[in-house]
Scaffold this active site. Sequence first.
Site, PDB file in Angstrom:
ATOM      1  N   ASP A  75       0.849  -1.192   0.000  1.00 57.51           N
ATOM      2  CA  ASP A  75       0.000   0.000   0.000  1.00 57.51           C
ATOM      3  C   ASP A  75       0.887   1.246   0.000  1.00 57.51           C
ATOM      4  O   ASP A  75       2.104   1.138   0.124  1.00 57.51           O
ATOM      5  CB  ASP A  75      -0.954   0.001   1.203  1.00 57.51           C
ATOM      6  N   ASP A  77       1.582   5.223   1.411  1.00 59.38           N
ATOM      7  CA  ASP A  77       1.341   6.327   2.337  1.00 59.38           C
ATOM      8  C   ASP A  77       1.867   7.592   1.681  1.00 59.38           C
ATOM      9  O   ASP A  77       2.896   7.567   1.012  1.00 59.38           O
ATOM     10  CB  ASP A  77       2.083   6.093   3.660  1.00 59.38           C
ATOM     11  N   ASP A 151      11.114   5.266  12.191  1.00 59.08           N
ATOM     12  CA  ASP A 151      11.940   4.328  12.950  1.00 59.08           C
ATOM     13  C   ASP A 151      13.287   4.017  12.291  1.00 59.08           C
ATOM     14  O   ASP A 151      14.341   4.297  12.845  1.00 59.08           O
ATOM     15  CB  ASP A 151      11.159   3.039  13.276  1.00 59.08           C
TER      16      ASP A 151
HETATM   17  P1  ATP Z   1       4.885  -2.554   5.655  1.00 57.28           P
HETATM   18  O1  ATP Z   1       3.810  -1.653   5.113  1.00 57.28           O
HETATM   19  O2  ATP Z   1       5.660  -3.282   4.658  1.00 57.28           O
HETATM   20  O3  ATP Z   1       4.369  -3.426   6.718  1.00 57.28           O
HETATM   21  P2  ATP Z   1       5.923  -0.110   6.652  1.00 57.28           P
HETATM   22  O4  ATP Z   1       7.299   0.329   7.042  1.00 57.28           O
HETATM   23  O5  ATP Z   1       5.270   0.641   5.540  1.00 57.28           O
HETATM   24  O6  ATP Z   1       5.971  -1.665   6.373  1.00 57.28           O
HETATM   25  P3  ATP Z   1       3.714   0.816   8.195  1.00 57.28           P
HETATM   26  O7  ATP Z   1       3.177   0.308   9.473  1.00 57.28           O
HETATM   27  O8  ATP Z   1       2.870   0.838   6.984  1.00 57.28           O
HETATM   28  O9  ATP Z   1       5.020  -0.046   7.926  1.00 57.28           O
HETATM   29  O10 ATP Z   1       4.270   2.264   8.500  1.00 57.28           O
HETATM   30  C1  ATP Z   1       4.504   3.252   7.514  1.00 57.28           C
HETATM   31  C2  ATP Z   1       5.677   4.129   7.919  1.00 57.28           C
HETATM   32  O11 ATP Z   1       5.403   4.782   9.146  1.00 57.28           O
HETATM   33  C3  ATP Z   1       6.982   3.369   8.169  1.00 57.28           C
HETATM   34  O12 ATP Z   1       7.702   3.140   6.990  1.00 57.28           O
HETATM   35  C4  ATP Z   1       7.698   4.300   9.111  1.00 57.28           C
HETATM   36  O13 ATP Z   1       8.273   5.387   8.391  1.00 57.28           O
HETATM   37  C5  ATP Z   1       6.573   4.858   9.948  1.00 57.28           C
HETATM   38  N1  ATP Z   1       6.362   4.049  11.164  1.00 57.28           N
HETATM   39  C6  ATP Z   1       5.513   3.018  11.329  1.00 57.28           C
HETATM   40  N2  ATP Z   1       5.564   2.509  12.559  1.00 57.28           N
HETATM   41  C7  ATP Z   1       6.470   3.255  13.221  1.00 57.28           C
HETATM   42  C8  ATP Z   1       6.965   3.251  14.552  1.00 57.28           C
HETATM   43  N3  ATP Z   1       6.539   2.352  15.445  1.00 57.28           N
HETATM   44  N4  ATP Z   1       7.899   4.176  14.884  1.00 57.28           N
HETATM   45  C9  ATP Z   1       8.315   5.089  13.980  1.00 57.28           C
HETATM   46  N5  ATP Z   1       7.904   5.139  12.730  1.00 57.28           N
HETATM   47  C10 ATP Z   1       6.986   4.244  12.335  1.00 57.28           C
HETATM   48 MG    MG Z   2       3.205   0.418   4.823  1.00 57.81          MG
END
Ligand code: ATP
Ligand code: MG
Length: 458
Positions: A75, A77, A151
């Site tokens: 997805d 963002d 993160d």
């Molecule tokens: P995926 O979508 O593949 O599971 P993702 O990194 O995109 O991995 P998401 O939960 O969609 O994970 O989060 C989107 C973004 O938000 C991350 O890439 C990161 O930049 C930020 N993020 C998410 N969770 C955290 C956290 N616990 N602490 C800091 N930043 C975070």
């Molecule tokens: Mg994501």
Amino acid sequence: MIRKILRRAITKVFLRGEPARRKAETIPASRHGIRREQVSAGARRTCEALQKGGFKAYVVGGAVRDLIAGIPPKDYDIATDATPDQVRGLFRRSRIIGRRFQIVHVMQGAETLEVSTFRAAHDADTLKDEHGRVLRDNVWGSIEEDAARRDFTMNALYYDPTEELVLDFHRGVEDIQKKTLRMIGDPRARYREDPVRMLRAVRLSAKLGLRLDPKVQAPIRDMADLIENVPAARLFDEMLKLLFSGHAVECVKRLRDEGLHHGLLPMLDVILEQPLGEKFVMLSLANTDARIRADKSVSPGFLFATLLWHEVLASWEKRKQAGELAMPAMFAAMDEVLDQQAEKLAITKRIAADIKDIWSLQPRFDKRSGRMPARLVEQPRFRAAWDFLVLRTASGEAPTELADWWDEFAHASHERREAMLVPADKDGAPKKRRRRSRSRSDKAESNGETKVSGGDTP
Ligand code: ATP
Ligand code: MG
């Protein structure tokens, strides 16, 4: 003014250990390798509309990381300097969600894009719990601040599809190329703020085949217990992400290596230490991974039912040995196991109901006489329960022949079904009248319609 200076000074003191806000390096397409067409049409359109409205807009986070790593993002963002109300004003099909931190869901065709406003860094006012976990933060900020709050370095990349440039604030592109997961700021401080980051480290490393930077890895063992302070609903969401990542087997292996599996699913560690339990759980995870990778549907109820099954078996067996009747003992065992989980993991009511359906149908597979089999195959959850039975046979807990029998029965004509039925006296089903006259210990031995536990339980 004076207040502002004072606040800055205080903030400085409090922010030691917080990640530094850095200026971005601008990375051209020749180095990041993302082609505009790889980005979903909805994400491109959303960025363009925001930019036309006079705002900054970037694809951000996991999608940029995955595109650079050569994995299709699941997805998108979008990050922007427009406030939620301003975003809402630009898109007819959009709605503001979230109370603590508002984001906007923008609908473009079948896609939903999550649009968030750049967030400010934590400061002295940030509300934290007694362990340092951040409880609330709501303030808009600059793109540098937004990047510093993320993160891992590779999650702080901002892609502008119009210019085809990546803004890289913490050398994330280099880390993707080196296949190393590095934290922005001091990992210990960042884990304290949000212990879920430990799980994210494991999940992302499994998904992308990354090595953990030693500074990211080292504190996990000491700090693993902090997971216990994470609200149960958040932990449940994170578990779902982990188990449905398409890399669940690898994730669970890495969780064990890092000593993180203890706090997660209470007793998962116990289950994994029993040969039959481990085989069952690993088969189920491998099965889930294969389905996700083949784009097939998966159900959380089914997966959690498998993860907790050997706990149910153990409790059920104990109860039967204590003289409880099979089915009441089964229901009591199910409640016991789910209640224990509820302390840490907020399994939603709907999922809990799915889990119970699948479990409670298992003993019924042992009844192959009379009218029960025809009723069982008409159950809406028959298919899920049968899939579950197949896993039980694959792990050696039930005979393969049993799953085959039910498959054939479910698809057979009325005549064939009649011929397939097992004579009542050869079936495992109890005879009601006889049961009353048996002794307690006798009952415990064969009680109920069950061969399910088959003596395999610990
Ligand atoms: P995926 O979508 O593949 O599971 P993702 O990194 O995109 O991995 P998401 O939960 O969609 O994970 O989060 C989107 C973004 O938000 C991350 O890439 C990161 O930049 C930020 N993020 C998410 N969770 C955290 C956290 N616990 N602490 C800091 N930043 C975070
Ligand atoms: Mg994501």
